[in-house]
Design a protein around this motif. Structure first.
Motif, PDB file in Angstrom:
ATOM      1  N   GLY A 241       5.180   4.477  -8.005  1.00  0.00           N
ATOM      2  CA  GLY A 241       5.798   5.773  -8.259  1.00  0.00           C
ATOM      3  C   GLY A 241       4.830   6.895  -8.518  1.00  0.00           C
ATOM      4  N   THR A 242       3.549   6.659  -8.298  1.00  0.00           N
ATOM      5  CA  THR A 242       2.527   7.678  -8.538  1.00  0.00           C
ATOM      6  C   THR A 242       2.166   8.395  -7.244  1.00  0.00           C
ATOM      7  N   ASN A 243       1.506   9.542  -7.377  1.00  0.00           N
ATOM      8  CA  ASN A 243       1.087  10.241  -6.166  1.00  0.00           C
ATOM      9  C   ASN A 243      -0.019   9.477  -5.447  1.00  0.00           C
ATOM     10  N   GLN A 244      -0.840   8.702  -6.207  1.00  0.00           N
ATOM     11  CA  GLN A 244      -1.859   7.900  -5.527  1.00  0.00           C
ATOM     12  C   GLN A 244      -1.228   6.805  -4.672  1.00  0.00           C
ATOM     13  N   GLU A 245      -0.065   6.316  -5.094  1.00  0.00           N
ATOM     14  CA  GLU A 245       0.643   5.351  -4.247  1.00  0.00           C
ATOM     15  C   GLU A 245       1.056   6.003  -2.930  1.00  0.00           C
ATOM     16  N   LYS A 246       1.538   7.250  -2.988  1.00  0.00           N
ATOM     17  CA  LYS A 246       1.925   7.954  -1.772  1.00  0.00           C
ATOM     18  C   LYS A 246       0.739   8.109  -0.830  1.00  0.00           C
ATOM     19  N   ILE A 247      -0.405   8.468  -1.397  1.00  0.00           N
ATOM     20  CA  ILE A 247      -1.613   8.627  -0.573  1.00  0.00           C
ATOM     21  C   ILE A 247      -2.014   7.287   0.034  1.00  0.00           C
ATOM     22  N   LEU A 248      -1.973   6.228  -0.777  1.00  0.00           N
ATOM     23  CA  LEU A 248      -2.344   4.898  -0.287  1.00  0.00           C
ATOM     24  C   LEU A 248      -1.416   4.443   0.831  1.00  0.00           C
ATOM     25  N   LEU A 249      -0.125   4.656   0.673  1.00  0.00           N
ATOM     26  CA  LEU A 249       0.830   4.269   1.710  1.00  0.00           C
ATOM     27  C   LEU A 249       0.593   5.049   2.999  1.00  0.00           C
ATOM     28  N   ASP A 250       0.240   6.324   2.866  1.00  0.00           N
ATOM     29  CA  ASP A 250      -0.065   7.134   4.040  1.00  0.00           C
ATOM     30  C   ASP A 250      -1.311   6.611   4.750  1.00  0.00           C
ATOM     31  N   TRP A 251      -2.340   6.257   3.985  1.00  0.00           N
ATOM     32  CA  TRP A 251      -3.555   5.687   4.576  1.00  0.00           C
ATOM     33  C   TRP A 251      -3.233   4.382   5.306  1.00  0.00           C
ATOM     34  N   ASP A 252      -2.387   3.570   4.683  1.00  0.00           N
ATOM     35  CA  ASP A 252      -2.034   2.287   5.294  1.00  0.00           C
ATOM     36  C   ASP A 252      -1.305   2.499   6.622  1.00  0.00           C
ATOM     37  N   GLU A 253      -0.406   3.491   6.659  1.00  0.00           N
ATOM     38  CA  GLU A 253       0.299   3.792   7.906  1.00  0.00           C
ATOM     39  C   GLU A 253      -0.677   4.256   8.980  1.00  0.00           C
ATOM     40  N   GLN A 254      -1.652   5.067   8.595  1.00  0.00           N
ATOM     41  CA  GLN A 254      -2.660   5.515   9.563  1.00  0.00           C
ATOM     42  C   GLN A 254      -3.457   4.328  10.104  1.00  0.00           C
ATOM     43  N   ASN A 255      -3.790   3.399   9.237  1.00  0.00           N
ATOM     44  CA  ASN A 255      -4.541   2.213   9.670  1.00  0.00           C
ATOM     45  C   ASN A 255      -3.733   1.371  10.653  1.00  0.00           C
ATOM     46  N   LYS A 256      -2.464   1.135  10.332  1.00  0.00           N
ATOM     47  CA  LYS A 256      -1.625   0.310  11.221  1.00  0.00           C
ATOM     48  C   LYS A 256      -1.427   0.989  12.573  1.00  0.00           C
ATOM     49  N   ALA A 257      -1.296   2.327  12.543  1.00  0.00           N
ATOM     50  CA  ALA A 257      -1.150   3.064  13.797  1.00  0.00           C
ATOM     51  C   ALA A 257      -2.417   2.972  14.640  1.00  0.00           C
TER      52      ALA A 257
ATOM     53  N   ALA B  28      -9.791   3.924   7.014  1.00  0.00           N
ATOM     54  CA  ALA B  28     -10.384   2.717   7.599  1.00  0.00           C
ATOM     55  C   ALA B  28     -11.164   1.899   6.573  1.00  0.00           C
ATOM     56  N   ASP B  29     -11.639   2.547   5.514  1.00  0.00           N
ATOM     57  CA  ASP B  29     -12.444   1.852   4.501  1.00  0.00           C
ATOM     58  C   ASP B  29     -11.633   0.852   3.693  1.00  0.00           C
ATOM     59  N   ILE B  30     -10.297   0.948   3.720  1.00  0.00           N
ATOM     60  CA  ILE B  30      -9.482   0.024   2.926  1.00  0.00           C
ATOM     61  C   ILE B  30      -8.683  -0.946   3.799  1.00  0.00           C
ATOM     62  N   ALA B  31      -8.892  -0.905   5.099  1.00  0.00           N
ATOM     63  CA  ALA B  31      -8.151  -1.794   5.997  1.00  0.00           C
ATOM     64  C   ALA B  31      -8.371  -3.254   5.596  1.00  0.00           C
ATOM     65  N   GLY B  32      -7.271  -3.980   5.395  1.00  0.00           N
ATOM     66  CA  GLY B  32      -7.340  -5.399   5.078  1.00  0.00           C
ATOM     67  C   GLY B  32      -7.671  -5.737   3.644  1.00  0.00           C
ATOM     68  N   LEU B  33      -7.834  -4.741   2.779  1.00  0.00           N
ATOM     69  CA  LEU B  33      -8.188  -5.010   1.385  1.00  0.00           C
ATOM     70  C   LEU B  33      -6.948  -5.253   0.526  1.00  0.00           C
ATOM     71  N   ARG B  34      -7.174  -5.933  -0.604  1.00  0.00           N
ATOM     72  CA  ARG B  34      -6.149  -6.080  -1.643  1.00  0.00           C
ATOM     73  C   ARG B  34      -6.368  -4.957  -2.656  1.00  0.00           C
ATOM     74  N   VAL B  35      -5.466  -3.997  -2.644  1.00  0.00           N
ATOM     75  CA  VAL B  35      -5.626  -2.782  -3.441  1.00  0.00           C
ATOM     76  C   VAL B  35      -4.509  -2.680  -4.465  1.00  0.00           C
ATOM     77  N   SER B  36      -4.870  -2.362  -5.710  1.00  0.00           N
ATOM     78  CA  SER B  36      -3.877  -2.141  -6.753  1.00  0.00           C
ATOM     79  C   SER B  36      -3.669  -0.646  -6.951  1.00  0.00           C
ATOM     80  N   VAL B  37      -2.410  -0.268  -7.212  1.00  0.00           N
ATOM     81  CA  VAL B  37      -2.059   1.135  -7.430  1.00  0.00           C
ATOM     82  C   VAL B  37      -0.810   1.172  -8.305  1.00  0.00           C
ATOM     83  N   GLY B  38      -0.623   2.258  -9.035  1.00  0.00           N
ATOM     84  CA  GLY B  38       0.559   2.397  -9.873  1.00  0.00           C
ATOM     85  C   GLY B  38       1.790   2.755  -9.063  1.00  0.00           C
TER      86      GLY B  38
END
Length: 325
Positions: A190-206, A178-188
């Motif tokens: 193909g990285t594992n942090q991208e996977k985590i970020l995408l998962d967080w984004d899916e949780q937020n949209k849900a 929830a802390d990143i909902a609506g933010l402009r976030v940069s990530v690398g």
């Protein structure tokens, strides 16, 4: 990459921005005598590194597969993207330096092999190991369950990710989706942090929260420009690089850290090699040798990363869980 730009990205926090938002900035390279201080340690940026070295251990070297040991070299892959204090060019713009290069040297020493450093894009590191072009990669690679299908891993550092924001940002803490909902976030990409970020984004949209706007930049220097200009509100990346940047020049701060393997598991960084090629066991034993004799600790302290040390190298431990289908 231009020589002046390469040197500047080797110490990205020393970027001096004089251009308006959206234009290519003027970048002033640091002096070759500049010695940034990180975690109380002066960082040597020159090509003459006087690296910590180890002795060959015959019993471990004998375990290296004959086809790998035949030429007397250990081909080590690194990403060409500058990312201090992990891997980045020295002030000669040619010699690769950093904690990863130092640890690769220790491993090669124990195995009785000469380092043959190679660089490519992040994505091609994986392809090169899979094809056998590179024998190992030592470049902040996180153990994941998906990667273990294709590669073997010998761990050497904990994987700590960090959230970086500008000093003037109203963001106080990022600890949950929830802390990143609506933010402009940069990530690398193909990285594992991208996977985590995408998962967080899916949780937020849900949960009915605003989606994240994800911005991809190939170079960390471009991320820093985005943070300074306001195009990027937060960056999610390797904590060592972020901490290095902040220690050298400030201008931003860390508002949260996160395990590279998610909320339920401490992520681990590892040497990566082709699965079942017979190299992972001697790699693991070489790492445990230098952990045991103190040389490993000396290298991490040299780069201000003593807090990321592990007590023992493991082979293929549990990694970042598979993506949900």
């Amino acid at each position: 990459m231009r020589a002046s730009l390469a040197r500047a990205l080797a110490v990205p926090a020393l970027l001096l921005l004089t251009a308006a938002c959206g234009a290519e900035p003027d970048v002033t390279a640091p002096s070759a005598t500049t010695a940034p201080v990180v975690a109380g340690k002066k960082i040597n940026l020159g090509p003459e590194q006087n690296r910590v070295r180890a002795q060959k251990v015959d019993a471990i070297a004998a375990q290296v597969p004959k086809d790998i040991a035949a030429d007397g070299k250990l081909t080590v892959g690194y990403s060409g993207t500058s990312s201090p204090p992990l891997v980045f060019p020295a002030t000669d713009d040619t010699t690769l330096i950093g904690v990863e290069t130092d640890l690769a040297q220790l491993v090669a020493d124990v195995l009785g092999l000469e380092i043959s450093p190679q660089t490519s894009s992040w994505e091609n590191l994986f392809l090169a190991v899979k094809s056998g072009k590179y024998e190992i990669v030592v470049n902040n690679v996180t153990v994941t369950e998906e990667r273990k299908d294709t590669y073997d891993f010998a761990t050497y550092r904990i994987d700590q990710l960090g959230w970086q924001v500008p000093d003037n940002s109203p963001i106080k803490q990022i600890a949950k989706p929830a802390d990143i909902a609506g933010l402009r976030v940069s990530v690398g990409s193909g990285t594992n942090q991208e996977k985590i970020l995408l998962d967080w984004d899916e949780q937020n949209k849900a949960a009915g929260l605003k989606p994240v706007e994800i911005l991809y930049y190939e170079k960390y220097g471009d991320v820093l420009l985005g943070l300074k200009s306001g195009r990027v509100q937060a960056y999610f990346g390797p904590n060592p690089s972020i901490a290095y940047n902040i220690a050298v020049s400030g201008g931003s701060r860390i508002v949260g850290t996160y395990s590279g393997a998610g909320p339920d598991l401490q992520g681990l960084i590892a040497v990566m090699t082709k699965k079942d090629n017979g190299l992972v066991k001697p790699l693991n034993e070489a790492l445990n040798t230098v952990i045991g004799d103190g040389r490993y600790k000396e290298v991490l302290e040299r780069w201000g990363l003593a807090n990321e040390a592990i007590p023992r190298s493991q082979i293929n431990p549990p990694g970042l869980p598979r993506q949900k289908s």
